[in-house]
Structures are given as C-alpha cells and as structure tokens.
Design an enzyme around this catalytic site. Structure first.
Site, short mmCIF file in Angstrom:
data_model
loop_
_atom_site.label_atom_id
_atom_site.label_comp_id
_atom_site.label_asym_id
_atom_site.label_seq_id
_atom_site.Cartn_x
_atom_site.Cartn_y
_atom_site.Cartn_z
N HIS A 63 8.69 -16.32 32.37
CA HIS A 63 7.61 -16.95 31.62
C HIS A 63 6.29 -16.32 32.08
O HIS A 63 6.21 -15.76 33.16
CB HIS A 63 7.58 -18.45 31.86
CG HIS A 63 7.41 -18.82 33.29
ND1 HIS A 63 8.47 -18.80 34.19
CD2 HIS A 63 6.32 -19.19 34.01
CE1 HIS A 63 8.02 -19.15 35.38
NE2 HIS A 63 6.73 -19.39 35.31
N ALA A 64 5.32 -16.41 31.21
CA ALA A 64 3.97 -15.96 31.53
C ALA A 64 3.02 -17.13 31.30
O ALA A 64 3.43 -18.21 30.86
CB ALA A 64 3.58 -14.77 30.65
#
Length: 142
Positions: A63-64
């Site tokens: 995830h970012a």
C-alpha cells in the site's frame, strides 16, 4: 472486502518484487481505483523504507499513502505460482499479495482489520494458495 472477480489474480508469474507489485496493482489501475503513480509510490516507499508491508511469512500487504494516487477504496488479491523475495528476513519469500488502496487513513485502518481476519485463518490461506480458479477464491472471501 472483494466483491468482484476482477480484483483477484491467481497463479501469476513475477521475476522479482517490483514485477510482483506491478501485477498486484494492475487491477487497481486498470479499473480506476488508483492512478499509475500509486504503484510507483509503493516502489519508491519500498526503496526508502524496505518492504514495510510484509505482514506474515509469505504474505505482503502493499500500500502507499492516499496522496500517492489512491482514487477509491479497494483491495486486490494476487497469488504467485513461484514466491519472490522482497528482502524481509522473517517473511520472505512472498506468495500472496493483498494490495490495499485507501483514500483516507481511517479507511485504510478498516481495510487492514478485515485483511487481518483472513490472514489469521490458516485454513483460508491454504484454500487461497491451492485455489484453481478466481471463482474459488471469490467464494472463499464472501
């Protein structure tokens, strides 16, 4: 968590962690849940901080940050036919990527809670690992 087969990919082939991330993020980008920059954000973050998203042996939850290209809240699930090394002593190699895209940090927390239920079930993980079709995985998740 995942309500459509388009968010699931099984038995994918990746040569390295960057290709695994690209495969795992492809549905997010293709179906409009994330901008292409989201994938680059995960890669850049990994280069800066290491594979912070490896959560258990064999399992990654890439995830970012929302501002790195998240458009909609979505999870994808990707299995690899040959696990790949991400550079995490305790969790390598990775065969399952549960990619999270969240537009707000509160949404991110809720998605992670739902994923933790799945990861805490060895039986479910085994069924995902041995699934022959995307439909099998979708049935298991719902």
């Amino acid at each position: 968590m995942i309500d459509d087969a388009k968010w699931i990919q099984i038995n994918q082939t990746a040569q390295d962690w960057q290709e695994a991330l690209a495969i795992a993020c492809a549905p997010l980008i293709e179906y409009g849940a994330a901008e292409p920059a989201y994938l680059q954000g995960i890669i850049d973050n990994t280069k800066s901080w290491g594979p912070y998203y490896l959560i258990a042996p064999g399992i990654a939850m890439p995830h970012a940050r929302p501002e790195q290209g998240a458009i909609d809240n979505q999870i994808t699930l990707t299995t690899l036919n040959q696990p790949v090394v991400f550079g995490h002593e305790e969790c390598d190699p990775v065969w399952l990527l549960i990619t999270v895209c969240a537009t707000h940090s509160d949404d991110h927390i809720r998605l992670i809670q739902r994923i933790s239920e799945l990861v805490d079930s060895p039986l479910s993980l085994d069924k995902i690992r041995t699934a022959k079709t995307v439909s099998d995985v979708l049935l298991l998740l719902n």
